[in-house]
Design a protein around this motif. Sequence first.
Motif, short mmCIF file in Angstrom:
data_model
loop_
_atom_site.label_atom_id
_atom_site.label_comp_id
_atom_site.label_asym_id
_atom_site.label_seq_id
_atom_site.Cartn_x
_atom_site.Cartn_y
_atom_site.Cartn_z
N ILE A 25 0.60 -1.65 -0.20
CA ILE A 25 0.09 -0.03 -0.15
C ILE A 25 0.75 0.75 -0.25
CG2 ILE A 25 -0.50 0.13 2.61
CD1 ILE A 25 -3.33 0.82 2.34
N HIS A 26 0.88 2.27 -0.92
CA HIS A 26 1.23 3.13 -1.07
C HIS A 26 0.82 4.18 0.55
CE1 HIS A 26 1.73 3.81 -5.10
NE2 HIS A 26 0.05 3.61 -5.00
N ASP A 27 2.62 4.42 1.51
CA ASP A 27 2.84 5.56 2.50
C ASP A 27 2.71 6.75 2.80
OD1 ASP A 27 3.44 5.74 4.91
OD2 ASP A 27 4.99 5.24 4.91
N LEU A 28 1.60 7.68 2.75
CA LEU A 28 1.28 8.44 2.76
C LEU A 28 2.27 9.50 3.56
CD1 LEU A 28 -2.66 8.21 2.62
CD2 LEU A 28 -1.68 8.61 0.91
N THR A 29 3.21 8.48 4.53
CA THR A 29 3.58 9.74 5.77
C THR A 29 4.84 10.02 4.97
OG1 THR A 29 4.51 7.35 6.68
CG2 THR A 29 3.03 8.46 7.92
N GLN A 30 5.49 8.86 4.05
CA GLN A 30 6.29 9.36 3.47
C GLN A 30 6.65 10.12 2.21
OE1 GLN A 30 9.55 7.51 4.27
NE2 GLN A 30 7.82 7.73 5.69
N MET A 31 5.21 10.63 1.95
CA MET A 31 5.20 11.58 0.60
C MET A 31 4.72 12.87 1.46
SD MET A 31 1.43 9.79 -1.45
CE MET A 31 1.90 8.19 -2.03
N GLY A 32 5.30 14.42 0.90
CA GLY A 32 5.94 15.49 0.99
C GLY A 32 4.16 15.80 0.71
N GLU A 33 3.66 17.17 1.68
CA GLU A 33 2.37 17.56 1.49
C GLU A 33 2.05 17.79 -0.69
OE1 GLU A 33 -1.33 18.49 2.06
OE2 GLU A 33 0.60 18.29 3.75
N GLU A 34 2.43 17.65 -1.11
CA GLU A 34 2.48 18.29 -2.45
C GLU A 34 1.64 16.54 -3.49
OE1 GLU A 34 3.95 20.54 -6.30
OE2 GLU A 34 4.11 22.18 -4.27
N GLN A 35 2.92 15.86 -3.11
CA GLN A 35 2.72 14.95 -3.40
C GLN A 35 1.12 14.10 -3.24
OE1 GLN A 35 5.99 12.27 -2.11
NE2 GLN A 35 5.36 10.72 -3.96
N ARG A 36 0.84 14.42 -1.82
CA ARG A 36 -0.26 13.79 -1.69
C ARG A 36 -1.48 14.14 -1.59
NH1 ARG A 36 2.35 13.66 3.82
NH2 ARG A 36 2.08 15.44 4.68
N THR A 37 -1.24 15.09 -1.81
CA THR A 37 -3.15 16.11 -2.52
C THR A 37 -2.56 15.54 -3.72
OG1 THR A 37 -2.42 18.25 -1.14
CG2 THR A 37 -3.51 18.22 -3.00
#
Length: 186
Positions: free
Chosen positions: A33-45
Amino acid sequence: LQDREFEALTEGWAIVHEAYWRARDATSRGYEIHDLTQMGEEQRTEFIDKLSFPNWQKQELRDLDDVAEKQKSYLKAWRWSQYNECRDWRTKLLMFADRKGIFVQQDIKQRFEALHDLIGDALSEFELRIRDLNAPMNAFNQFIQSDRLRDEGKPVYDELEMLIRDRVWSPVTDRPVSSTATRADS
């Protein structure tokens, strides 16, 4: 009748293939599963915007400030999405067996039904596991039905494939092509 059987078998195989492998994948012990905690805010959005979730669910994810909570919510939503997709394929399998099972041999129909039942049991267990996903003690983490789908379902799936292959290809025989010399002599 043979045309109906051929159509039923090819359609049934396509449905059981999707239903079986999607359910095996979704209910298995391991998944990525993708790990949202490892993404920056822009990437997460951007990632959330591109999800195939309903808009209200994406908005719920966007509204969460805590990234760890966002990850938990994403995981649960993703697992529900998988469950719903598998349930839809299981329903297609049931509809096929009910409507077109009359056009296939009984031993083939029985295997479609056996896979339907194994998939259903694994999905029921999976649903309960999703409901208790964030519980400190999840009683449904034993994967009993998921393991049955893998261990008992695969041989049934393989048998069904062989039976269908035999029925679909049974009218085809290996006849030697007559040579030109033989035709000229007749």
